[in-house]
Design a protein around this motif. Structure first.
Motif, PDB file in Angstrom:
ATOM      1  N   VAL A   1      -9.822 134.932   8.139  1.00  0.00           N
ATOM      2  CA  VAL A   1     -10.104 135.296   9.461  1.00  0.00           C
ATOM      3  C   VAL A   1     -11.447 135.498   9.536  1.00  0.00           C
ATOM      4  O   VAL A   1     -12.031 136.603   8.609  1.00  0.00           O
ATOM      5  N   ARG A   2     -12.064 134.992  10.318  1.00  0.00           N
ATOM      6  CA  ARG A   2     -13.689 134.975  10.470  1.00  0.00           C
ATOM      7  C   ARG A   2     -14.125 135.126  11.950  1.00  0.00           C
ATOM      8  O   ARG A   2     -15.201 135.633  12.039  1.00  0.00           O
ATOM      9  N   ILE A   3     -13.079 134.988  12.813  1.00  0.00           N
ATOM     10  CA  ILE A   3     -13.392 135.083  14.109  1.00  0.00           C
ATOM     11  C   ILE A   3     -13.055 136.616  14.676  1.00  0.00           C
ATOM     12  O   ILE A   3     -13.668 137.328  15.523  1.00  0.00           O
ATOM     13  N   ASP A   4     -11.815 136.825  14.344  1.00  0.00           N
ATOM     14  CA  ASP A   4     -11.225 138.126  15.167  1.00  0.00           C
ATOM     15  C   ASP A   4     -10.227 138.905  14.194  1.00  0.00           C
ATOM     16  O   ASP A   4      -9.310 138.192  13.774  1.00  0.00           O
ATOM     17  N   PRO A   5     -10.515 140.205  13.741  1.00  0.00           N
ATOM     18  CA  PRO A   5      -9.752 141.052  12.838  1.00  0.00           C
ATOM     19  C   PRO A   5      -8.171 140.927  13.257  1.00  0.00           C
ATOM     20  O   PRO A   5      -7.195 141.134  12.554  1.00  0.00           O
ATOM     21  N   GLY A   6      -8.295 140.834  14.565  1.00  0.00           N
ATOM     22  CA  GLY A   6      -6.753 140.897  15.294  1.00  0.00           C
ATOM     23  C   GLY A   6      -5.773 139.944  14.572  1.00  0.00           C
ATOM     24  O   GLY A   6      -4.692 140.046  14.728  1.00  0.00           O
ATOM     25  N   PHE A   7      -6.467 138.666  14.313  1.00  0.00           N
ATOM     26  CA  PHE A   7      -5.355 137.625  13.632  1.00  0.00           C
ATOM     27  C   PHE A   7      -4.879 138.178  12.265  1.00  0.00           C
ATOM     28  O   PHE A   7      -3.646 137.871  12.176  1.00  0.00           O
ATOM     29  N   ALA A   8      -5.712 138.935  11.677  1.00  0.00           N
ATOM     30  CA  ALA A   8      -4.966 139.419  10.449  1.00  0.00           C
ATOM     31  C   ALA A   8      -4.189 140.388  10.499  1.00  0.00           C
ATOM     32  O   ALA A   8      -3.125 140.592  10.018  1.00  0.00           O
ATOM     33  N   GLU A   9      -4.263 141.330  11.650  1.00  0.00           N
ATOM     34  CA  GLU A   9      -3.248 142.102  12.131  1.00  0.00           C
ATOM     35  C   GLU A   9      -1.704 141.452  12.502  1.00  0.00           C
ATOM     36  O   GLU A   9      -0.878 142.104  12.291  1.00  0.00           O
ATOM     37  N   ALA A  10      -1.957 140.398  13.363  1.00  0.00           N
ATOM     38  CA  ALA A  10      -0.883 139.731  13.712  1.00  0.00           C
ATOM     39  C   ALA A  10      -0.467 138.757  12.635  1.00  0.00           C
ATOM     40  O   ALA A  10       0.524 137.877  12.752  1.00  0.00           O
ATOM     41  N   GLY A  11      -0.978 138.878  11.299  1.00  0.00           N
ATOM     42  CA  GLY A  11      -0.197 138.110  10.183  1.00  0.00           C
ATOM     43  C   GLY A  11      -0.749 136.874  10.216  1.00  0.00           C
ATOM     44  O   GLY A  11      -0.238 136.018   9.547  1.00  0.00           O
ATOM     45  N   ASP A  12      -1.910 136.524  11.050  1.00  0.00           N
ATOM     46  CA  ASP A  12      -2.266 135.092  11.271  1.00  0.00           C
ATOM     47  C   ASP A  12      -3.624 135.048  10.568  1.00  0.00           C
ATOM     48  O   ASP A  12      -4.461 135.753   9.999  1.00  0.00           O
ATOM     49  N   VAL A  13      -4.310 133.781  10.365  1.00  0.00           N
ATOM     50  CA  VAL A  13      -5.467 133.490  10.080  1.00  0.00           C
ATOM     51  C   VAL A  13      -6.214 132.690  11.359  1.00  0.00           C
ATOM     52  O   VAL A  13      -5.280 132.118  11.999  1.00  0.00           O
ATOM     53  N   ASP A  14      -7.358 132.629  11.296  1.00  0.00           N
ATOM     54  CA  ASP A  14      -7.831 131.853  12.706  1.00  0.00           C
ATOM     55  C   ASP A  14      -8.776 130.707  12.052  1.00  0.00           C
ATOM     56  O   ASP A  14      -9.455 130.023  13.001  1.00  0.00           O
ATOM     57  N   THR A  15      -9.041 130.428  10.740  1.00  0.00           N
ATOM     58  CA  THR A  15      -9.658 129.341  10.146  1.00  0.00           C
ATOM     59  C   THR A  15      -9.019 128.932   8.861  1.00  0.00           C
ATOM     60  O   THR A  15      -8.434 129.916   8.301  1.00  0.00           O
ATOM     61  N   ALA A  16      -8.621 127.570   9.012  1.00  0.00           N
ATOM     62  CA  ALA A  16      -7.848 127.121   7.530  1.00  0.00           C
ATOM     63  C   ALA A  16      -8.480 125.792   7.088  1.00  0.00           C
ATOM     64  O   ALA A  16      -9.100 124.754   8.092  1.00  0.00           O
ATOM     65  N   VAL A  17      -8.157 125.544   6.129  1.00  0.00           N
ATOM     66  CA  VAL A  17      -8.411 124.087   5.474  1.00  0.00           C
ATOM     67  C   VAL A  17      -6.970 123.735   4.690  1.00  0.00           C
ATOM     68  O   VAL A  17      -6.379 124.681   4.013  1.00  0.00           O
ATOM     69  N   VAL A  18      -6.307 122.567   5.157  1.00  0.00           N
ATOM     70  CA  VAL A  18      -5.149 122.161   4.418  1.00  0.00           C
ATOM     71  C   VAL A  18      -5.183 120.731   3.956  1.00  0.00           C
ATOM     72  O   VAL A  18      -5.704 119.941   4.529  1.00  0.00           O
ATOM     73  N   THR A  19      -4.508 120.690   2.977  1.00  0.00           N
ATOM     74  CA  THR A  19      -4.584 119.272   1.995  1.00  0.00           C
ATOM     75  C   THR A  19      -3.108 119.102   2.090  1.00  0.00           C
ATOM     76  O   THR A  19      -2.279 119.763   1.589  1.00  0.00           O
ATOM     77  N   LEU A  20      -2.973 117.729   2.468  1.00  0.00           N
ATOM     78  CA  LEU A  20      -1.591 117.213   2.553  1.00  0.00           C
ATOM     79  C   LEU A  20      -1.542 115.954   1.604  1.00  0.00           C
ATOM     80  O   LEU A  20      -2.446 115.268   1.415  1.00  0.00           O
ATOM     81  N   GLU A  21      -0.225 115.829   0.900  1.00  0.00           N
ATOM     82  CA  GLU A  21      -0.171 114.562  -0.209  1.00  0.00           C
ATOM     83  C   GLU A  21       1.145 113.864   0.669  1.00  0.00           C
ATOM     84  O   GLU A  21       2.028 114.561   0.970  1.00  0.00           O
TER      85      GLU A  21
END
Lengths: 344, 344, 344, 344
Positions: A205-225
């Motif tokens: 959560v880098r943009i808005d702490p509200g995302f953390a409160e909503a149980g979400d993140v606002d920044t992500a890196v995902v690796t798929l195989e």
């Protein structure tokens, strides 16, 4: 003066005319050859009336009224996500061709019920993964499919929205992996032509702490195989202040194919301080307009030809499973195999 | 005719004149102002003689002879990795300024011994992370340092070699994360100015089964988490047939900064079939020549000024730790905290 | 330590070590394989001594001394334009291979005398139209020569210097068409492979009234008609504050080939205000360094092989004639056929 | 269902629905907010009926009928050039706002009569120089207008059609300078904000000998001199097989501003042979669609506000004069001052 009339198009009823539904209504009434808007409907009657007035089309009082109308060949389901699965079932039973905005549902059981109804009715069904119809992204898929870049080893997707959605939306959307990254999960499957078998997600959560409160993140890196051994790296942000950043790249044994961001315009100014150019297109409609038009053209062509639309029921389901695995990965800080989610 | 002589430069002895050592010797003798090659040495005497002849410089019979020479101000340690730590210790004791190719060692204990010797001797020490001196990558760092893109949220690095190294090399190099991704670990620290605290690595063998036999992978995706919360996504391949693909991007609250690949030349041909342009520069010397020259200029300037060179002992050590964590992550299929490696 | 020596290169004496001559001296001593600087000479003894000291090469007291030296295989004539023709004659008689900076002379009669001496001596001769060796511009020529763009219909050249030369230089240089556009006249012949038959020039003084006082212009647009019917449009400015702007484009029946400006580096920053990138390389050495190196490599290879260098005596002469026609066109406000100048 | 109606837009009658007229009709009915198509008319009744049917709008039997209709606020004159002037006069007298495709006429006297009628009626009048509304070209104008590039010294315009028009069209169009370069003459005035005072044109027939038979050329280079001293270089071809090539560049004392070609899409493929990208948009509608929409938005806004549209009667006239001067220059092989044409 003499009045003449046009040949009958595929008549589409639109259920839900919020931001995305209204856009579809406008495109269908103005820019998609062979389609017309038969009616619009929205849980908020005011919204429906406003769109009906602007486009000069009838307003249905309820989804049921719209689905019962004889002059409606197909429906575009653009209402809130929690209504999608039920409407798909009803539309399938009403014998309509169905276009549904993604995701079909946040609940895998519901998705399966809805897709079963589609299968039983033999309905034409397309899910709104419009980015598959973006000419640049499509050129990446085509380079892979034609073998131009050989066997695919890596896919890299940067997908960053220009501005975060309202937190109220986030609370019901399923969070970043189900409302935003889901497009990238679809893109990874589309570009490689290979299913995803394993997911690792890291978020912040880098943009808005509200995302953390909503149980979400606002920044992500995902690796798929993928099943074919390819690895996909996705990065997401809810807020790219320089515009809507959407890049897809496939790398393989014989080369690479990439889809870069278009500028808002092609002007460049050079001075003693350096070169300056335009921002990226800011809004999804500016960036992806051609993809929406081409998505509808593909749907209309499939409905007219009685063929299966190019983005299928399986395509509607798989990214949801990947998204659920991504949430589990983030929470448990480990890689999660997709079949763990299936087995659950 | 009258013969005149130039002012005395920093005289550098080069230990190891394989591919990279020879390149440094040529750059120092031809393109780096304020530097000269005092002598060259190599375990393979033939190699040393060939380079000595080409550059018209003396050949030392051994590293010890070279380190004992009074007309050698500094040494460039470019021999095989297993000799680096010992040579650093000897050079520090001999009072020389030290430039050492990366990595210092594959063994953290050895690294610490070598860096302790540097510290005790008060020697000038620089490790060969040349990419920090690439003008494009440096512009990314500068945009971050100047605050132009705000707080950094994401870093994205694509780093793909044009062709795989010999498998014999791979068997002793420490594998992809220690011989190749180590540059990207350095870049992630450099661009963000923040230490890495957590590593997730996923790898695959897609190019040559020989990598699997050597216990290595040839394709990888690594996710880093930094102390400041930033996430870094790295993708690597041992073989990008279209040239040396090296891109670095930092994304933050106020924008993004990116370093794109330069083309081999700027010519473009357009026909009815589309546009075609040149490949990327193929070889590391073509791609990174300016970085190597600027790396040496920075070293020479620091030695002359009696200052600490810009790439420090800490910069030599940290990427090795990250690389060890990456290997553990790959083998144990989980995220690994950097302090787990430290604690070992 | 043991000292070994390198194999003998082509030994080049440099006459004139002002800005351009010194650059050639440095390139030859450091970056051109197979070449060495045998000696340097300059009418200003101080300049020669400084360059001799920096490069550790002998200084000749006069051009005659340099031309008489047995260890000089070839000469690079980089002194002021008015001395070129005479030095070519002397060098040809002394049996040296000759590289001469452009232009050979501002006087067509002198050019013809010099080239006659070259012909009689059977000397290797190359004129310094380095831009032919720029990889980007060369790719345009190659696209034409390979027939990739069909029959050439149009050529478009933008050639703009980063800063104006001193007015003192302008007064003896022959003015814009003979000191600057002459490169573009050469490029038009090189790219098309066709002689120029007709010239229309229009000029203006927009940067500095001093150009008008010197009988020169600082801004120009020239239209050329080639023997094969192709039209070339050239635009020039003495001052492009954003860097050295050098673009060449050929357009034909099957497509187009263009050589764009390289940026100083490949970094780009994007913010809410738009994208910003680096300036262009500012100085001719930064922009055209590879062309100078490759120009020398071609000369050295031709001298070693006993072949005619790729840029011939005819290539030295033709652009001068076009330049004289351009001046006549500007002054008489009409198109001027090239054979009018020849007939004069 | 309930039917609602939209607020009344500016109702536009379209006279002439050939290629360009039909495009305007479609844009106005589908993509221009605040506008509607009130009626269409064409000398070929079949064409009018087909467009009327496709857009579901009434068909007028004659221009007179359309101009007499009370529910027509404005007319778009898109019929053949020889009818423009007369229709402008009639429309002005009928009190309509007027949009006229370029050129108003090939005869300067007729132009003056038509513009006089507009002036007398106080009619809103806009000529169809759509390129002024292209976002890239407009950004060049804006950089000049804001002083970002200082005083303008040079303008460079490449304007090349993807395919030649039918020779039958060429015979009545006024030839390349009046049917094609006229857009570039307008652009030169628009970008610089300065009138053209002198013209030099050179042309060739390189594509099709039929152009020579029609008294036309298919390839041209034109030099303009502006009142403010700026020089403009234009190059034209009737056939750029790689797509519609449209570039505008202004160069000044403080920098340059350029409008580059957009690619058809942003996909790029890199292999060992180099990079390949898409062609340019091929057709004027693809390339200039945003400019046509924005052109109409500007017209509609001006009509609604009762203001003078941004592209004025003077803008309609001046490029025709320049075009006539260009033809004279080509035929007489000399520079022609614009006031020579005015005086004729």
């Amino acid at each position: 003066m003499e009045t003449v009339t046009a040949a009958p198009p595929v008549r589409i009823g639109i259920i839900g005319v919020g931001r995305i539904g209204r856009m579809h209504a406008e495109l269908l009434s103005r820019q998609v050859a062979g389609a017309s808007v038969a009616a619009v409907q929205d849980a908020r009657a005011d919204s429906a009336r406003e769109v009906g007035r602007a486009l000069d089309v009838p307003v249905a009082a309820s989804a049921a009224e719209l689905l019962a109308a004889g002059d409606v060949d197909a429906v575009a389901i653009c209402s809130s996500t929690d209504t999608h699965a039920g409407l798909i079932v009803e539309a399938a039973r009403a014998g309509k061709a169905i276009f549904c905005e993604k995701p079909v549902s946040l609940d895998l059981g519901e998705v399966d019920l809805a897709l079963a109804a589609v299968r039983e009715a033999g309905a034409s069904f397309q899910v709104g993964f419009n980015r598959r119809f973006d000419p640049g992204h499509q050129s990446v898929r085509e380079a892979v499919a034609r073998g131009e870049i050989g066997e695919v080893h890596l896919v890299r997707i940067s997908s960053r929205d220009p501005a975060p959605p309202p937190l109220a939306y986030v609370k019901t959307s399923g969070g970043i992996f189900l409302d935003m990254t889901i497009h990238d999960f679809d893109m990874a499957r589309y570009v490689t032509g290979s299913e995803v078998v394993d997911v690792h997600a890291r978020g912040a959560v880098r943009i808005d702490p509200g995302f953390a409160e909503a149980g979400d993140v606002d920044t992500a890196v995902v690796t798929l195989e993928h099943a074919n051994g390819c690895l996909t790296a996705i990065d997401n942000s809810r807020q790219a202040v320089y515009g809507y950043d959407q890049r897809v790249e496939a790398f393989g044994s014989l080369g690479m194919a990439t889809s870069e961001n278009p500028p808002a315009h092609t002007g460049v100014v050079r001075t003693a301080s350096g070169a300056s150019a335009s921002v990226l297109p800011y809004f999804f409609l500016e960036r992806y307009l051609p993809s929406y038009v081409r998505e509808w053209e593909a749907f209309v062509a499939a409905v007219e030809a009685g063929e299966t639309p190019p983005t299928t029921a399986a395509d509607a389901r798989a990214p949801l499973v990947i998204g659920l695995a991504a949430w589990r990965s983030l929470r448990e800080r480990r890689s999660v195999r997709v079949d763990e989610v299936e087995a659950a």
